[in-house]
Design an enzyme around this catalytic site. Sequence first.
Site, PDB file in Angstrom:
ATOM      1  N   HIS A  54      15.508  15.169  -7.195  1.00 27.03           N
ATOM      2  CA  HIS A  54      15.396  16.486  -7.823  1.00 27.03           C
ATOM      3  C   HIS A  54      15.535  17.571  -6.757  1.00 27.03           C
ATOM      4  CE1 HIS A  54      11.262  16.485  -6.289  1.00 27.03           C
ATOM      5  NE2 HIS A  54      11.107  15.293  -6.824  1.00 27.03           N
TER       6      HIS A  54
HETATM    7  P1  TYD Z   1       7.656  13.953  -8.609  1.00 28.43           P
HETATM    8  O1  TYD Z   1       7.640  15.270  -7.921  1.00 28.43           O
HETATM    9  O2  TYD Z   1       8.786  13.660  -9.542  1.00 28.43           O
HETATM   10  O3  TYD Z   1       7.565  12.783  -7.517  1.00 28.43           O
HETATM   11  P2  TYD Z   1       8.581  12.379  -6.344  1.00 28.43           P
HETATM   12  O4  TYD Z   1       9.529  13.505  -6.116  1.00 28.43           O
HETATM   13  O5  TYD Z   1       7.687  12.138  -5.172  1.00 28.43           O
HETATM   14  O6  TYD Z   1       9.269  11.127  -6.751  1.00 28.43           O
HETATM   15  O7  TYD Z   1       6.253  13.779  -9.369  1.00 28.43           O
HETATM   16  C1  TYD Z   1       5.884  12.572  -9.995  1.00 28.43           C
HETATM   17  C2  TYD Z   1       4.886  12.893 -11.097  1.00 28.43           C
HETATM   18  O8  TYD Z   1       3.701  13.470 -10.551  1.00 28.43           O
HETATM   19  C3  TYD Z   1       5.422  13.876 -12.123  1.00 28.43           C
HETATM   20  O9  TYD Z   1       4.959  13.454 -13.390  1.00 28.43           O
HETATM   21  C4  TYD Z   1       4.756  15.184 -11.758  1.00 28.43           C
HETATM   22  C5  TYD Z   1       3.444  14.752 -11.126  1.00 28.43           C
HETATM   23  N1  TYD Z   1       3.003  15.659 -10.052  1.00 28.43           N
HETATM   24  C6  TYD Z   1       1.894  16.466 -10.252  1.00 28.43           C
HETATM   25  O10 TYD Z   1       1.264  16.459 -11.326  1.00 28.43           O
HETATM   26  N2  TYD Z   1       1.483  17.286  -9.236  1.00 28.43           N
HETATM   27  C7  TYD Z   1       2.128  17.349  -8.049  1.00 28.43           C
HETATM   28  O11 TYD Z   1       1.722  18.112  -7.129  1.00 28.43           O
HETATM   29  C8  TYD Z   1       3.289  16.520  -7.858  1.00 28.43           C
HETATM   30  C9  TYD Z   1       4.053  16.545  -6.567  1.00 28.43           C
HETATM   31  C10 TYD Z   1       3.693  15.696  -8.891  1.00 28.43           C
END
Ligand code: TYD
Length: 140
Positions: A54
């Site tokens: 993303h």
């Molecule tokens: P995501 O940012 O997609 O993870 P990565 O980029 O590390 O693979 O986040 C994964 C899940 O966690 C998504 O459902 C959103 C949640 N999340 C939060 O609730 N708070 C946060 O600070 C972060 C980073 C993610």
Amino acid sequence: MMLRQGFVREIELPQIHDPRGDLTFVEGGNHIPFQIARVYYLYNVPVGSERGGHAHRELEQIVFALSGSFRMKIDDGTTRSEYWLRDPRKGLYISKMVWREMDAFSQGAVCMVLASHRYDEGDYLREYGDFVAALGGEKR
Ligand code: TYD
């Protein structure tokens, strides 16, 4: 082609070296170019796992490997590059509007992220096509 200037760069934090163990610290507004609004960390990451995939409209982040190592793949919409994170003292600054993917996590890797804003799902661009379209709408 270069990555867009200043959009990704390494940030090296101070290290207090000591036979009892090394110490590194970070101060918002001093060592990093934003005030820290949020800290989060990834752990218990299965080897072979892929994360990220993303970009963010406004969020700036600095990513550290506090333990172990992993790869950060970066795409600014024009150029792709990759960085290996393995030194707890060296973070990777990632500005807004940069596509990132993480993989090759070592066993027991811990990834800590300093972020400029609180969590906001509305700030995410989770489809690559949306990222490219949003870039096109920005003055470059
Ligand atoms: P995501 O940012 O997609 O993870 P990565 O980029 O590390 O693979 O986040 C994964 C899940 O966690 C998504 O459902 C959103 C949640 N999340 C939060 O609730 N708070 C946060 O600070 C972060 C980073 C993610």
